[in-house]
Design a protein around this motif. Sequence first.
Motif, PDB file in Angstrom:
ATOM      1  N   GLY A  79       0.831  -1.355  -0.061  1.00  0.00           N
ATOM      2  CA  GLY A  79      -0.333   0.760   0.507  1.00  0.00           C
ATOM      3  C   GLY A  79       1.320   1.268  -0.217  1.00  0.00           C
ATOM      4  N   LEU A  80       1.659   1.147   0.991  1.00  0.00           N
ATOM      5  CA  LEU A  80       2.935   2.477   0.554  1.00  0.00           C
ATOM      6  C   LEU A  80       3.923   2.189  -0.447  1.00  0.00           C
ATOM      7  CD1 LEU A  80       3.635   4.568   2.957  1.00  0.00           C
ATOM      8  CD2 LEU A  80       5.737   2.546   3.797  1.00  0.00           C
ATOM      9  N   PHE A  81       3.819   1.641  -1.299  1.00  0.00           N
ATOM     10  CA  PHE A  81       4.801   1.365  -1.910  1.00  0.00           C
ATOM     11  C   PHE A  81       4.401   1.617  -3.455  1.00  0.00           C
ATOM     12  CE2 PHE A  81       8.053   0.849   0.984  1.00  0.00           C
ATOM     13  CZ  PHE A  81       8.860   2.013   0.567  1.00  0.00           C
ATOM     14  N   GLY A  82       3.147   1.083  -3.688  1.00  0.00           N
ATOM     15  CA  GLY A  82       2.582  -0.080  -4.797  1.00  0.00           C
ATOM     16  C   GLY A  82       1.432   1.192  -4.984  1.00  0.00           C
ATOM     17  N   GLY A  83       0.608   2.380  -4.606  1.00  0.00           N
ATOM     18  CA  GLY A  83       0.008   2.991  -5.512  1.00  0.00           C
ATOM     19  C   GLY A  83       0.772   4.033  -5.734  1.00  0.00           C
ATOM     20  N   THR A  84       2.393   4.241  -5.942  1.00  0.00           N
ATOM     21  CA  THR A  84       2.784   5.180  -6.667  1.00  0.00           C
ATOM     22  C   THR A  84       2.561   5.635  -8.221  1.00  0.00           C
ATOM     23  OG1 THR A  84       5.066   4.458  -6.411  1.00  0.00           O
ATOM     24  CG2 THR A  84       3.958   5.736  -4.452  1.00  0.00           C
ATOM     25  N   PHE A  85       2.598   3.905  -8.924  1.00  0.00           N
ATOM     26  CA  PHE A  85       2.584   3.779 -10.041  1.00  0.00           C
ATOM     27  C   PHE A  85       1.509   5.059 -11.096  1.00  0.00           C
ATOM     28  CE2 PHE A  85       1.928   1.933 -13.908  1.00  0.00           C
ATOM     29  CZ  PHE A  85       3.576   2.024 -14.654  1.00  0.00           C
ATOM     30  N   SER A  86      -0.196   4.578 -10.755  1.00  0.00           N
ATOM     31  CA  SER A  86      -1.141   5.087 -11.325  1.00  0.00           C
ATOM     32  C   SER A  86      -1.284   6.463 -11.068  1.00  0.00           C
ATOM     33  CB  SER A  86      -2.349   4.559 -10.692  1.00  0.00           C
ATOM     34  OG  SER A  86      -2.620   3.251 -10.696  1.00  0.00           O
ATOM     35  N   PRO A  87      -0.996   7.072  -9.993  1.00  0.00           N
ATOM     36  CA  PRO A  87      -1.365   8.533  -9.962  1.00  0.00           C
ATOM     37  C   PRO A  87       0.029   9.258 -10.902  1.00  0.00           C
ATOM     38  CG  PRO A  87      -1.088   7.795  -7.830  1.00  0.00           C
ATOM     39  CD  PRO A  87      -0.893   6.159  -8.751  1.00  0.00           C
ATOM     40  N   LEU A  88       1.256   8.324 -11.079  1.00  0.00           N
ATOM     41  CA  LEU A  88       2.378  10.080 -11.429  1.00  0.00           C
ATOM     42  C   LEU A  88       2.315   9.349 -12.808  1.00  0.00           C
ATOM     43  CD1 LEU A  88       5.176   9.335  -8.560  1.00  0.00           C
ATOM     44  CD2 LEU A  88       3.498  11.264 -10.035  1.00  0.00           C
ATOM     45  N   THR A  89       2.021   8.444 -13.689  1.00  0.00           N
ATOM     46  CA  THR A  89       1.946   7.860 -15.074  1.00  0.00           C
ATOM     47  C   THR A  89       1.754   9.234 -15.227  1.00  0.00           C
ATOM     48  OG1 THR A  89       1.825   5.530 -14.571  1.00  0.00           O
ATOM     49  CG2 THR A  89       1.647   6.154 -16.679  1.00  0.00           C
ATOM     50  N   ILE A  90       0.755   9.474 -15.794  1.00  0.00           N
ATOM     51  CA  ILE A  90       0.284  10.438 -16.409  1.00  0.00           C
ATOM     52  C   ILE A  90       1.088  12.148 -16.762  1.00  0.00           C
ATOM     53  CG2 ILE A  90      -1.849  11.562 -17.541  1.00  0.00           C
ATOM     54  CD1 ILE A  90      -1.926   8.855 -18.711  1.00  0.00           C
ATOM     55  N   PRO A  91       1.350  12.273 -15.536  1.00  0.00           N
ATOM     56  CA  PRO A  91       1.917  13.585 -15.343  1.00  0.00           C
ATOM     57  C   PRO A  91       3.347  13.437 -15.809  1.00  0.00           C
ATOM     58  CG  PRO A  91       0.880  12.833 -13.161  1.00  0.00           C
ATOM     59  CD  PRO A  91       0.501  12.060 -14.204  1.00  0.00           C
ATOM     60  N   LEU A  92       3.442  12.168 -15.784  1.00  0.00           N
ATOM     61  CA  LEU A  92       5.729  11.702 -16.200  1.00  0.00           C
ATOM     62  C   LEU A  92       5.225  11.474 -17.525  1.00  0.00           C
ATOM     63  CD1 LEU A  92       7.890  11.456 -15.351  1.00  0.00           C
ATOM     64  CD2 LEU A  92       6.984   8.433 -15.099  1.00  0.00           C
ATOM     65  N   VAL A  93       4.403  11.161 -18.149  1.00  0.00           N
ATOM     66  CA  VAL A  93       3.674  11.174 -19.985  1.00  0.00           C
ATOM     67  C   VAL A  93       4.037  12.497 -20.542  1.00  0.00           C
ATOM     68  CG1 VAL A  93       2.368  10.193 -21.444  1.00  0.00           C
ATOM     69  CG2 VAL A  93       2.924   8.749 -19.702  1.00  0.00           C
ATOM     70  N   MET A  94       3.494  13.158 -19.666  1.00  0.00           N
ATOM     71  CA  MET A  94       3.308  14.580 -20.384  1.00  0.00           C
ATOM     72  C   MET A  94       4.931  15.597 -19.978  1.00  0.00           C
ATOM     73  SD  MET A  94      -0.244  15.597 -18.569  1.00  0.00           S
ATOM     74  CE  MET A  94      -0.290  16.876 -19.722  1.00  0.00           C
ATOM     75  N   ASP A  95       5.280  15.497 -18.441  1.00  0.00           N
ATOM     76  CA  ASP A  95       6.647  15.639 -19.062  1.00  0.00           C
ATOM     77  C   ASP A  95       7.793  15.565 -20.233  1.00  0.00           C
ATOM     78  OD1 ASP A  95       5.903  17.121 -16.693  1.00  0.00           O
ATOM     79  OD2 ASP A  95       7.022  15.881 -15.039  1.00  0.00           O
ATOM     80  N   LEU A  96       7.337  14.261 -19.947  1.00  0.00           N
ATOM     81  CA  LEU A  96       8.795  13.919 -20.867  1.00  0.00           C
ATOM     82  C   LEU A  96       8.549  13.330 -22.792  1.00  0.00           C
ATOM     83  CD1 LEU A  96       9.467  10.254 -18.642  1.00  0.00           C
ATOM     84  CD2 LEU A  96      10.753  12.486 -18.963  1.00  0.00           C
ATOM     85  N   THR A  97       7.035  13.479 -23.035  1.00  0.00           N
ATOM     86  CA  THR A  97       6.327  13.613 -24.453  1.00  0.00           C
ATOM     87  C   THR A  97       6.013  14.573 -25.127  1.00  0.00           C
ATOM     88  OG1 THR A  97       5.385  12.290 -23.823  1.00  0.00           O
ATOM     89  CG2 THR A  97       4.223  12.457 -26.209  1.00  0.00           C
ATOM     90  N   PRO A  98       6.796  15.016 -26.153  1.00  0.00           N
ATOM     91  CA  PRO A  98       6.823  16.292 -26.826  1.00  0.00           C
ATOM     92  C   PRO A  98       5.115  16.845 -27.145  1.00  0.00           C
ATOM     93  CG  PRO A  98       7.942  14.858 -28.744  1.00  0.00           C
ATOM     94  CD  PRO A  98       7.702  13.922 -27.293  1.00  0.00           C
ATOM     95  N   GLN A  99       5.119  17.618 -27.171  1.00  0.00           N
ATOM     96  CA  GLN A  99       3.283  18.480 -26.770  1.00  0.00           C
ATOM     97  C   GLN A  99       2.679  18.138 -27.677  1.00  0.00           C
ATOM     98  OE1 GLN A  99       3.185  20.356 -24.311  1.00  0.00           O
ATOM     99  NE2 GLN A  99       1.012  21.054 -24.943  1.00  0.00           N
TER     100      GLN A  99
END
Length: 131
Positions: A79-99
Motif C-alpha cells: 500500500g505504501l509503495f505500490g500505489g505510486t504508479f497510477s497517479p504519477l504515470t500520466i503526469p510523467l508522460v506529459m513531462d517526457l513527451t513532446p507537446q
Amino acid sequence: IPPLATEMGMSKIMASNVIALISVVELLTRSLVGMLADKLRRQKIWILVVTTAISLTIGLVTWLWLSERMLWGYAALFGLFGGTFSPLTIPLVMDLTPQDQIGSATGLYPLIIGSSIAIGTPLLGELYNIR
C-alpha cells in the motif's frame, strides 16, 4: 490475496481486511507522493523507479517466506509503495513527451494497462492453480 489468505487459515473477514489495509495505506500515500512529485519536477521518474523496485522486492520476499505475519507486512508495504504508479504515470508522460504527441501518449496508457490486466490476471490465476 484473499484466497491465499483463507488457504493459509485466515477467516474470510480477516482475508478481506488484508485488501482493506492495502487500500487505506495507499489512500494516505497518494497525497504525499503527489507533493513529493511536485517538488522533484522532472526527476519524479525516480519515485516510480524506486517504488517499483521496492514493490518487486517485497513481493519476492513475501513469496519466499510466506506466513500470515508476512502477508500483513506485505499489505502495508505494498500500500505504501505500490500505489505510486497510477497517479504519477500520466503526469510523467506529459513531462517526457513532446507537446504534439501528448494525446497519443496518454491515450496509449489505458490500452497498455488494460491489456496487461486482461492477460496477466488469468495467467496468474493459472499459475496459482498449478501450485
